[in-house]
Design an enzyme around this catalytic site. Sequence first.
Site, short mmCIF file in Angstrom:
data_model
loop_
_atom_site.label_atom_id
_atom_site.label_comp_id
_atom_site.label_asym_id
_atom_site.label_seq_id
_atom_site.Cartn_x
_atom_site.Cartn_y
_atom_site.Cartn_z
N SER A 71 -21.93 -42.56 60.41
CA SER A 71 -21.42 -41.21 60.16
C SER A 71 -21.51 -40.88 58.68
O SER A 71 -21.38 -41.77 57.81
CB SER A 71 -19.95 -41.15 60.60
OG SER A 71 -19.32 -39.99 60.09
N TYR A 118 -10.99 -45.29 61.12
CA TYR A 118 -12.23 -44.89 61.78
C TYR A 118 -13.41 -44.96 60.80
O TYR A 118 -14.44 -45.58 61.07
CB TYR A 118 -12.11 -43.47 62.36
CG TYR A 118 -13.45 -42.84 62.63
CD1 TYR A 118 -14.22 -43.23 63.72
CD2 TYR A 118 -14.00 -41.90 61.75
CE1 TYR A 118 -15.48 -42.71 63.93
CE2 TYR A 118 -15.26 -41.37 61.95
CZ TYR A 118 -15.99 -41.77 63.04
OH TYR A 118 -17.24 -41.25 63.24
N LYS A 153 -17.04 -47.60 60.41
CA LYS A 153 -18.46 -47.25 60.24
C LYS A 153 -19.03 -48.00 59.02
O LYS A 153 -20.15 -48.51 59.06
CB LYS A 153 -18.63 -45.74 60.09
CG LYS A 153 -18.25 -44.96 61.34
CD LYS A 153 -19.09 -45.39 62.55
CE LYS A 153 -18.64 -44.79 63.84
NZ LYS A 153 -19.30 -45.37 65.02
#
Length: 338
Positions: free
Chosen positions: A125, A150, A154
Site C-alpha cells: 500500500s 495495519y 505492509k
Amino acid sequence: MKILVTGGLGFIGSHTAVELQNEGYEVVIIDNCSNSSTDVLKGITAITGKTPIFEQFDLRDKLKVQDFFERHSDIAGVIHFAASKAVGESVEKPLLYYENNISVLVYILQELQKKEKTSFIFSSSCTVYGQADELPITENAPVKPAESPYGNTKQIGEEIIRDTCKVQPNLNAIALRYFNPIGAHPSAAIGELPIGVPQNLVPFITQTAIGLREQLSVFGDDYPTDDGTCIRDYIHVVDLAKAHVVALQRLIGAKNKTNFETFNVGTGTGSSVLEVINSFEKVAEQKLNYKIVSRRAGDIIAAYANTDKANNELGWKAKSSLDDALASAWKWEQKVRN
Ligand code: UD1
C-alpha cells in the site's frame, strides 16, 4: 498454469481472478469469507465463463496451508491478497493484524521455499510512504514510520519478502503498492461490498446516494490544498487487477533470479474529496448529501503516484478515468441494492 489467489473473493482479489482467467490462467482461490461471500464466485463465472477452484479455510491454520500446497504441487505463482485492511480496527486489535497479515505471509513463504521455482505478488500500500515529502511519490521515497499496525504490517511484510528473496534463489517476488482502488467490474457482476459502515470514501458516497446512509461527512476542508480537502490517487480496480497480471507475467517470464521489486500502482493524478464528489454527481446525475466536518485523525494531506516505473518496466498504465471508475461503482451499488 495454475495460480493461487489468496483472498480471491475480496474486492481486488476477485477482479484479479477475472483478469487472470481472461489471460488463460487456472485460478485457485483460498478465502475464509471473513469479509467476502461465495456469491462472488458466481460473479467471476458470469464474467469469464469459468468457475475458479475454491477452497474455504483460514490461512492462519498452518497445517491447512501445508496440506493445500501438498495437494496443489503444480501452483506456479501466488498472488497474496488475504489480509485485514481497516486502519482503525488495527489500532484496536494489533495482534489480529499481525497474525492475519504477518503470520500468514510467513506460512505461505515457508511453503514456497520448498518449490523449485515460484513467483509471488504481494498486496502492499502507498500507506508505507506516510505523508511523502515530494509529490508525485516515486518508489524511492523513504518508507516512513507506520501510523497504524495495519500500515506496519505492509512495511514488515515487504521486509520479510525482501529478506527471503535474498536467500531463496527459487523465489521471485514483487510488491505492488496500491494507491486508492475504487470502482467495480463494468459488467457489475463483481464489486466492492463492505461489511457494516464503509470507512472508505467511494463506498460511502454510493451508499449515501442509494439511500443507505443519510449523509457523507467530508473529513476536513482546511488542508493546504486548492479546495482544502485531502488529495488521493483513485485507481479503477480493473486497472489495478491488470497490474497484477503483468507483474506476475514478468516474474514467470524471468529466466533468472530477479531482485525483489516494488511498484506504485496508481493513475498518477491526484483528486480532492470535493473533486470526487463532483465527478460522482456528474456521472450519477444526482446531487449528493454531504457536509464538511472536522478532520479524521491520521489522514495525510495528499498522496498520488509517480507511475513511471510501472509504466516503463511493467508496460502497464491505468486507462480508466475517475468518471469511469465512479460510474462503475455507482452501477454496482444500484445492482446490489435492487
Ligand atoms: C485508507 C487508509 C490506508 C489504507 C486504505 C485501505 C487511512 C489514513 N488510510 O486510505 O492506509 O490502505 O484506506 O482501504 O486510514 N473521506 C471522507 N469521508 C469519508 C471517508 C473518507 O471525507 O466518509 C476522505 C478521507 O479523509 C480521505 C479520502 O476521503 O481524504 C479517502 O479516504 P479513504 O477512502 O478512507 O482512503 P485513505 O484514507 O486514503
